[in-house]
Design a protein around this motif. Structure first.
Motif, PDB file in Angstrom:
ATOM      1  N   SER A  68       0.847  -1.144  -0.057  1.00  0.00           N
ATOM      2  CA  SER A  68       0.095  -0.139  -0.088  1.00  0.00           C
ATOM      3  C   SER A  68       0.681   1.272  -0.001  1.00  0.00           C
ATOM      4  CB  SER A  68      -1.190  -0.015   1.310  1.00  0.00           C
ATOM      5  OG  SER A  68      -0.344   0.130   2.411  1.00  0.00           O
ATOM      6  N   MET A  69       2.169   1.183   0.321  1.00  0.00           N
ATOM      7  CA  MET A  69       3.145   2.248   0.447  1.00  0.00           C
ATOM      8  C   MET A  69       4.116   2.444  -0.843  1.00  0.00           C
ATOM      9  SD  MET A  69       3.870   2.781   4.426  1.00  0.00           S
ATOM     10  CE  MET A  69       4.661   4.190   4.457  1.00  0.00           C
ATOM     11  N   GLY A  70       3.764   1.306  -1.652  1.00  0.00           N
ATOM     12  CA  GLY A  70       4.526   1.437  -2.834  1.00  0.00           C
ATOM     13  C   GLY A  70       5.900   0.683  -2.621  1.00  0.00           C
ATOM     14  N   ILE A  71       5.959  -0.043  -1.720  1.00  0.00           N
ATOM     15  CA  ILE A  71       7.277  -0.850  -1.460  1.00  0.00           C
ATOM     16  C   ILE A  71       7.216  -1.760  -2.294  1.00  0.00           C
ATOM     17  CG2 ILE A  71       8.954  -1.696   0.373  1.00  0.00           C
ATOM     18  CD1 ILE A  71       8.551   1.299   0.784  1.00  0.00           C
ATOM     19  N   GLN A  72       8.769  -2.229  -2.833  1.00  0.00           N
ATOM     20  CA  GLN A  72       8.613  -3.693  -3.769  1.00  0.00           C
ATOM     21  C   GLN A  72       8.531  -4.595  -2.876  1.00  0.00           C
ATOM     22  OE1 GLN A  72      11.084  -3.055  -7.452  1.00  0.00           O
ATOM     23  NE2 GLN A  72      11.958  -1.269  -6.135  1.00  0.00           N
ATOM     24  N   THR A  73       7.629  -5.497  -3.099  1.00  0.00           N
ATOM     25  CA  THR A  73       7.451  -6.680  -2.069  1.00  0.00           C
ATOM     26  C   THR A  73       6.622  -7.806  -2.639  1.00  0.00           C
ATOM     27  OG1 THR A  73       6.556  -7.233   0.009  1.00  0.00           O
ATOM     28  CG2 THR A  73       5.099  -5.675  -1.196  1.00  0.00           C
ATOM     29  N   GLU A  74       6.826  -8.850  -2.290  1.00  0.00           N
ATOM     30  CA  GLU A  74       6.352 -10.267  -2.691  1.00  0.00           C
ATOM     31  C   GLU A  74       6.183 -11.148  -1.547  1.00  0.00           C
ATOM     32  OE1 GLU A  74       8.216 -12.058  -5.966  1.00  0.00           O
ATOM     33  OE2 GLU A  74       8.756 -10.373  -6.839  1.00  0.00           O
ATOM     34  N   LEU A  75       5.112 -11.992  -1.689  1.00  0.00           N
ATOM     35  CA  LEU A  75       4.789 -13.079  -0.627  1.00  0.00           C
ATOM     36  C   LEU A  75       4.616 -14.355  -1.291  1.00  0.00           C
ATOM     37  CD1 LEU A  75       3.500 -13.903   1.970  1.00  0.00           C
ATOM     38  CD2 LEU A  75       1.228 -13.198   1.295  1.00  0.00           C
ATOM     39  N   ILE A  76       5.374 -15.347  -0.679  1.00  0.00           N
ATOM     40  CA  ILE A  76       5.207 -16.942  -1.275  1.00  0.00           C
ATOM     41  C   ILE A  76       4.533 -17.502  -0.139  1.00  0.00           C
ATOM     42  CG2 ILE A  76       6.721 -18.689  -1.853  1.00  0.00           C
ATOM     43  CD1 ILE A  76       9.047 -17.127  -3.155  1.00  0.00           C
TER      44      ILE A  76
END
Length: 288
Positions: free
Chosen positions: A245-253
């Motif tokens: 939501s804050m525009g941080i590059q992130t992924e969830l596996i």
């Protein structure tokens, strides 16, 4: 080859790290072990994972840190901060790391500490959290755990008997009873931090990753089993959603059907695929 060095000396402890150096200008992974900040050791990192990371071209710094409750909570956090500083400064006299490409990886409590590094002055370039937690003030830690309450009750006397009064950097499995007591009573925060979740909420928020995310937070990868009986899967999803939501590059596996410490089942196809995705995430975000 492994070399062991003291990265920090306190009045009572020599805090060590195992270094697996892969050559000049290699990116470096700082690995933080699990154990609820109460038990555990850097020696828990499986050989298979060490070999996997190093074969992919990463130097690895596998650290110990002081443990609670013998060590103040704030000092444990300082150990992690000092480990990152050591890699960036003193360690370069022996190892020509690429200190502009540092990743921090940890599992469970090590995942929590890894997520906390994203709020520090010296942030890593990438964070990876295996079944970690970003909210130590949530009900999951403040209320008795249904999973642990189904186990034999550990009373306070037996719990206290498992710990000592001297600072340590390696905690044996007998200290697990103290952790079980904390979870059965819903008192991990009080026991480990020596602070009250309500009365000291503002101070504790300083050490709560989800309350300290800024636009400078590093790219972050979460890996979590959706059947985790220790750290709720939700602990990764809420951090993932907040970062996104804050525009941080992130992924969830999501590891389907997996419980805590799923990564120790290293040869399982789902885990193998997750590690390939992890390394790809590191390479993308360390080199862009």
């Amino acid at each position: 080859m492994k070399e062991t060095r003291v990265y920090k000396q306190t009045g009572t402890c020599s805090i060590q790290a195992d270094i697996y150096y892969q050559g000049p200008r290699t990116p470096v992974i700082i690995y933080i072990h699990s154990g609820a900040l109460i038990f555990g050791t850097r020696e828990w990192l499986p050989v298979e994972q060490i070999e996997y990371f190093t074969s992919c071209g990463f130097s690895l710094v596998n650290i110990d840190y002081r443990l609670a409750p013998e060590t103040k909570f704030e000092w444990i956090i300082e150990d992690i901060r000092d480990a990152i500083h050591w890699v960036r400064t003193d360690a370069t006299q022996w190892y020509d790391f690429d200190i502009k490409r540092i990743a921090v990886i940890g599992g469970s409590a090590g995942g929590y500490l890894s997520l906390l590094t994203g709020t520090m002055d010296y942030k890593p370039n990438v964070i990876v959290s295996f079944y970690g937690y970003g909210d130590i003030l949530g009900d999951w830690y403040a209320q008795p755990s249904e999973f642990y309450c189904a186990k034999p009750l550990v009373d306070r006397a037996n719990a206290i008997n498992r710990i000592g009064n001297v600072e340590i950097t390696s905690g044996t499995w007998d200290r697990f009873d103290y952790y079980v007591y904390c979870r059965q009573q819903g008192k991990w925060v009080q026991e480990v931090t020596k602070m009250d979740p309500i009365l000291d909420e503002e101070k504790l928020k300083q050490y709560n990753p989800i309350d300290n995310i800024t636009e400078e937070y590093p790219p972050t990868l979460f890996l979590h089993g959706n059947q985790d009986t220790d750290v709720p899967y939700k602990q990764s999803t809420i951090m993932y959603e907040k970062l996104k939501s804050m525009g941080i590059q992130t992924e969830l596996i999501t590891i389907e059907g997996a419980d805590h410490v799923f990564d120790h089942h290293f040869t399982e196809p789902q885990v193998q695929l997750a590690f390939k995705q992890l390394v790809n995430f590191l390479k993308v975000h360390l080199y862009t």
